[in-house]
Every structure is written in C-alpha cells, then in structure tokens.
Motif scaffolding. Structure first.
Motif, mmCIF file in Angstrom:
data_model
loop_
_atom_site.group_PDB
_atom_site.id
_atom_site.type_symbol
_atom_site.label_atom_id
_atom_site.label_comp_id
_atom_site.label_asym_id
_atom_site.label_seq_id
_atom_site.Cartn_x
_atom_site.Cartn_y
_atom_site.Cartn_z
ATOM 1 N N ALA A 186 17.706 12.100 -18.627
ATOM 2 C CA ALA A 186 16.687 11.316 -17.929
ATOM 3 C C ALA A 186 15.283 11.717 -18.388
ATOM 4 O O ALA A 186 14.403 10.867 -18.599
ATOM 5 C CB ALA A 186 16.825 11.497 -16.419
ATOM 6 N N HIS A 187 15.069 13.018 -18.572
ATOM 7 C CA HIS A 187 13.761 13.501 -19.031
ATOM 8 C C HIS A 187 13.500 13.040 -20.460
ATOM 9 O O HIS A 187 12.368 12.636 -20.800
ATOM 10 C CB HIS A 187 13.713 15.023 -18.934
ATOM 11 N N ALA A 188 14.525 13.073 -21.292
ATOM 12 C CA ALA A 188 14.381 12.623 -22.673
ATOM 13 C C ALA A 188 14.017 11.143 -22.729
ATOM 14 O O ALA A 188 13.177 10.720 -23.542
ATOM 15 C CB ALA A 188 15.682 12.871 -23.436
ATOM 16 N N VAL A 189 14.641 10.336 -21.882
ATOM 17 C CA VAL A 189 14.345 8.902 -21.825
ATOM 18 C C VAL A 189 12.885 8.680 -21.421
ATOM 19 O O VAL A 189 12.203 7.797 -21.958
ATOM 20 C CB VAL A 189 15.312 8.186 -20.863
ATOM 21 N N ALA A 190 12.397 9.495 -20.473
ATOM 22 C CA ALA A 190 10.996 9.362 -20.036
ATOM 23 C C ALA A 190 10.037 9.674 -21.178
ATOM 24 O O ALA A 190 9.048 8.962 -21.393
ATOM 25 C CB ALA A 190 10.734 10.280 -18.842
ATOM 26 N N SER A 198 12.583 2.837 -26.902
ATOM 27 C CA SER A 198 13.379 2.365 -25.765
ATOM 28 C C SER A 198 14.601 3.266 -25.562
ATOM 29 O O SER A 198 15.046 3.970 -26.476
ATOM 30 C CB SER A 198 13.852 0.927 -25.997
ATOM 31 N N ALA A 199 15.143 3.220 -24.351
ATOM 32 C CA ALA A 199 16.339 4.005 -24.053
ATOM 33 C C ALA A 199 17.499 3.574 -24.944
ATOM 34 O O ALA A 199 18.292 4.416 -25.387
ATOM 35 C CB ALA A 199 16.711 3.857 -22.580
ATOM 36 N N ARG A 200 17.610 2.273 -25.224
ATOM 37 C CA ARG A 200 18.685 1.789 -26.094
ATOM 38 C C ARG A 200 18.535 2.313 -27.521
ATOM 39 O O ARG A 200 19.527 2.613 -28.189
ATOM 40 C CB ARG A 200 18.713 0.259 -26.098
ATOM 41 N N GLU A 201 17.296 2.419 -27.976
ATOM 42 C CA GLU A 201 17.070 2.962 -29.312
ATOM 43 C C GLU A 201 17.438 4.442 -29.381
ATOM 44 O O GLU A 201 17.960 4.924 -30.392
ATOM 45 C CB GLU A 201 15.603 2.772 -29.711
ATOM 46 N N LEU A 202 17.145 5.155 -28.313
ATOM 47 C CA LEU A 202 17.414 6.593 -28.290
ATOM 48 C C LEU A 202 18.899 6.898 -28.139
ATOM 49 O O LEU A 202 19.397 7.897 -28.680
ATOM 50 C CB LEU A 202 16.639 7.239 -27.137
#
Length: 291
Positions: A186-190, A198-202
């Motif tokens: 969750a922290h990485a997504v932030a 984007s979260a999908r890219e990550l």
C-alpha cells in the motif's frame, strides 16, 4: 466417519464451513447469535438450532468460528453451553493469540470438554476446495479421531503438535508476514502514484519482487536457526541505506513513512549493536532480546 457436526457462528467464514460440511454429505446443525443467518443453510438441508446449547447437543463434534475469543467465550462459557459440551469435542477455528488458545484449552479441560484449536489460513472463497489451508493443534489422538470430518472442508490439514496454542502461534506469525507485506505494498502504491506511476503499471514489477521472497525466507530461516547471520552479498548496512531512501522519497511527497521509519529504526539499532555486516535476519534476533 461420524456423520454429524455442529457449526456455531454464521459469519462469512462460518457459513462457508457449514456449506462445505453439507456438500460433503454430513448432517449439519447450525446456530448464530443473530437470528436469520441460517436461512440459506436450512434451505440446503442444515438443521437450525434455536439455542447454542441445543446446537451443541445435536452432534459429537462442534466447530466454532467467530471473530475472536471474546466472541467465542461469550457463546461457550455460559452454563448451558458448557454443560452441553461436556464429553464432546470442540474445535475452535476463531482467530486470537496463542495465550487465549491455551486459556481456552485449560477451561475446556476443567469442564471435561475435549478441545482442539485451529486456524484457517485462506480466504472464504477457498473453503470446500483444494486451495483451502487449515492448521490444528491439541491432543493428537483427538485430532486423528475427527480428522475425516475436518477434511470434509477440503484443502490441506496439518496437525502442528500437542500444545493447544501452537496453531494460533503459526497463525499470528503468518498474519505478521501478510499484513506487513500488505502495508508495504500500500505504501509503495502511494509513492508510485505520487511519482505518476499507476498501481497497474507497478503491479507486475511488485509481483517480480514477491517471487524473490520465498527462497529468501528459506535461506534466512536456516541462517536464523543455525545462528549464522551471514551478510555476504547484502550486509545490513547496505539495506539500511535503501530504507532511508524510501523514507526520504516519502517525505518529499508528504506521504506518511511511519511503517518504513519503524523498519529503519530497528535496522539502525541492530547496526549500532555491532551487526552491520550481518544479514537482515539478524534483526529478528535483536527484536527477540529481552531488555
């Protein structure tokens, strides 16, 4: 194999347990503190008990699955239910601490109740399928006696030992892995979103990081149990530097870095104790030291 089982607690997990027992052809009695939750199960062939003690009296084996041991105590430690359980087997699949499991085991022994503790390690969607995972602890002969009924839930079942708190100990340790990993993601997504990712890219790259972990877990377990703590190739001082990078990047974007700050502080303390050339798992040894 015995043909009857009682399920106390019809939250999302309890309902799935009862369905799986029904699908396996067992006679299933159900009860829930809140009326009405048994409707679908009764329509599928379960017997809806009017009281918890009546439900217990219907079967030689009772499985309870509620949110925690405060909730299970509120059901089990009433005079009618305790009396109905005497001489019968109780399997507690609620989640709580090892200490609470042992306390419940002691209570059961004092009241002539045959007791097994356990935990469900997979989501509700897996119950009744080969993907579900259950762990159990308590008297091995009691587990063997009821194993066939428990295995009607599908998946894999493992008896971890006679200590009734052992399943809860595994559960807590594994929940620790799960929730710290989820917090990290969750922290990485932030951070990624703050940098225009984007979260999908990550996600594919995060999955790649996750594949690194299983062999590291095995390697670090051997180091920890053997007391080697080898930092060859990746000493703790190097890891500490990368933790600091995450904290600084978070600060630049005004993102709360509390979780990583805690991780960094523990690593720094370990280095300051003279373990900078050791591997990261040395942190676990430092965390376990008593002041």
């Amino acid at each position: 194999m015995q043909s009857a089982v009682t399920v106390l607690g019809l939250g999302p997990m309890g309902r799935c347990l009862a369905r799986a027992f029904l699908d396996a052809g067992l006679s299933v009695t159900v009860w829930n503190r809140t009326p009405g939750r048994d409707r679908e199960l009764v329509e599928r062939g379960a017997f809806g008990a009017a009281s918890a003690d009546g439900a217990v009296a219907a079967s030689p084996l009772t499985v309870i699955c509620v949110v925690n041991y405060d909730a299970s105590d509120a059901v089990l430690r009433t005079e009618p239910v305790t009396r109905a359980l005497k001489g019968r087997t109780l399997v507690n699949l609620s989640a709580d601490t090892p200490g609470r499991a042992r306390d419940t085991g002691d209570w059961a022994e004092r009241h002539g109740i045959r007791y097994l503790d356990g935990a469900i390690m997979t989501p509700t969607t897996t119950i009744g399928t080969p993907a579900s995972v259950y762990i159990h602890s308590g008297p091995e002969d009691l587990y063997a006696e009821h194993r066939a009924v428990l295995e009607a839930l599908g998946g894999t079942h493992t008896h971890l030992g006679e200590d009734v708190g052992r399943a809860a100990a595994y559960d807590i340790a594994l929940l620790d892995v799960f929730w710290t990993a989820m917090a990290g993601y969750a922290h990485a997504v932030a951070i990624a979103r703050a940098e225009g990712i984007s979260a999908r890219e990550l996600a594919p790259f995060a999955q790649g990081i996750a594949t690194i972990l299983p062999p590291l877990f095995e390697e670090m377990a051997a180091e920890f149990d053997d007391g080697g703590f080898s930092g060859e190739g990746n000493p703790l001082t190097s890891g500490l530097s990368t933790m600091t990078h995450v904290v600084h990047a978070s600060q630049e974007h005004g993102i709360d870095a509390g979780v990583m700050r805690a991780i960094e502080a523990t690593a720094r303390r370990t280095v300051e104790l003279g373990h900078g050339t050791d591997g990261y798992i040395r942190v676990a040894e430092v965390l376990g030291r008593r002041a």
